[in-house]
Motif scaffolding. Sequence first.
Motif, PDB file in Angstrom:
ATOM      1  N   ALA A   1      -6.438  -9.228   8.535  1.00  0.00           N
ATOM      2  CA  ALA A   1      -7.151 -10.397   8.565  1.00  0.00           C
ATOM      3  C   ALA A   1      -6.875 -10.669   6.619  1.00  0.00           C
ATOM      4  O   ALA A   1      -7.326 -10.837   6.186  1.00  0.00           O
TER       5      ALA A   1
ATOM      6  N   TYR B   1      -2.558 -14.406  17.856  1.00  0.00           N
ATOM      7  CA  TYR B   1      -1.715 -13.005  17.352  1.00  0.00           C
ATOM      8  C   TYR B   1      -2.455 -12.088  18.792  1.00  0.00           C
ATOM      9  O   TYR B   1      -1.627 -11.034  18.824  1.00  0.00           O
TER      10      TYR B   1
ATOM     11  N   SER C   1      -1.755  -9.864   6.018  1.00  0.00           N
ATOM     12  CA  SER C   1      -1.152 -10.371   6.982  1.00  0.00           C
ATOM     13  C   SER C   1       0.044 -11.414   6.660  1.00  0.00           C
ATOM     14  O   SER C   1      -0.213 -12.196   7.287  1.00  0.00           O
TER      15      SER C   1
ATOM     16  N   LEU D   1      -3.446  -4.953  11.543  1.00  0.00           N
ATOM     17  CA  LEU D   1      -3.500  -6.884  11.703  1.00  0.00           C
ATOM     18  C   LEU D   1      -4.472  -6.640   9.924  1.00  0.00           C
ATOM     19  O   LEU D   1      -5.207  -5.919  10.291  1.00  0.00           O
TER      20      LEU D   1
ATOM     21  N   ASP E   1      -0.839 -13.108  10.304  1.00  0.00           N
ATOM     22  CA  ASP E   1      -2.419 -13.484  10.770  1.00  0.00           C
ATOM     23  C   ASP E   1      -2.216 -14.610  10.906  1.00  0.00           C
ATOM     24  O   ASP E   1      -2.103 -15.998  10.259  1.00  0.00           O
TER      25      ASP E   1
END
Length: 350
Positions: free
Chosen positions: A52, A62, A55, A50, A58
Amino acid sequence: MLHADWSRYRLLFNFVAITSRARMAFKDTYFIRIYDDCDPERIVITESPLFAGLSAEDAPDYEARLDRVCRDVGTWNYTEDETCTLASAESSIRFALECGAAALRLGQGSRDGVPALPTQSPWTRGQRPVTINGLVWMGDIATMSRRMRGKVEDGFSVIKVKIGALDFDAELKMLKTLRDIAGGDTIIRLDANGAFTPQEAMERLQRLAPLNIHSIEQPLRPQYAAELSDLCRHTPIPIALDESLITRPADIERTIDDVLRIRPQYLVLKPSLCGGLGCADMLIRVAESEGMGWWATSALESNVGLAALGAWVDDYKPTIPQGLGTGALYTNNIEVPQLRLEGQYLWYRP
């Protein structure tokens, strides 16, 4: 029966990494451990990286989604290519599942766990390297000049430079200095991370063009799709889409439509951001059928994800340097002894 669990890990940068979008001192990532209780020797480790703030998936839930995926692993029939790769609608988790399922199909695994490699290729057998570009992060002119000299001395034929966080006139002066350091034979790629406005983009590209720039990534933010299309038709510097490709697997057809409308000269593929390996494969087929170039780039994965990307991209026998040189960014990267960076060559030595 298969089981899985996940853990979060904080990667610490060697320096504050600056782009036009953010300043980063660390990056959190996630690892999924997959194992069979009937075969304890078959443990694979895969990364769900991921990003932050970047993505598409996000969101605060998650980790709850990771919980659900790990609970569902017991239903996998990983011998079937598509069964588990469709288990998550999130790019980063799907990337992890694709790597994990492929590794199990290929018979990978050990009691201590091994990084999941999605393919077996000459690269994974240590028979050839993947050529990569050097990366010069943003900083003051002295810092960037030192980094550029280091990349030249290390033998990189292609060097990517982050731009867009400083006053443009100052950056242009700095880029002229970096071009002098690199010499005329070194290929320079730029990455603006969407720093330009539609009103100023063409004028800035025209001022950059005399520096013999190979390409510039994402001069405009993704929301300016129409303006990007117009810029790609008239640009003096080839344009590569990066952030415009960030999507969820369910939206990949819409992303492909955007690519066909914008018609950039290049695509920069980050599978953990653009829908996973399968969606990245789709984008490559589009690029090649439309005469667009492409290369793959890390989304700041750890060495676990980097090894998976190296295995995947080597299947395409790339002829231009890839953006997979981020493994040395961290002070506490996960050790993958087989992964070796030697100048501009990324090796996997089993």
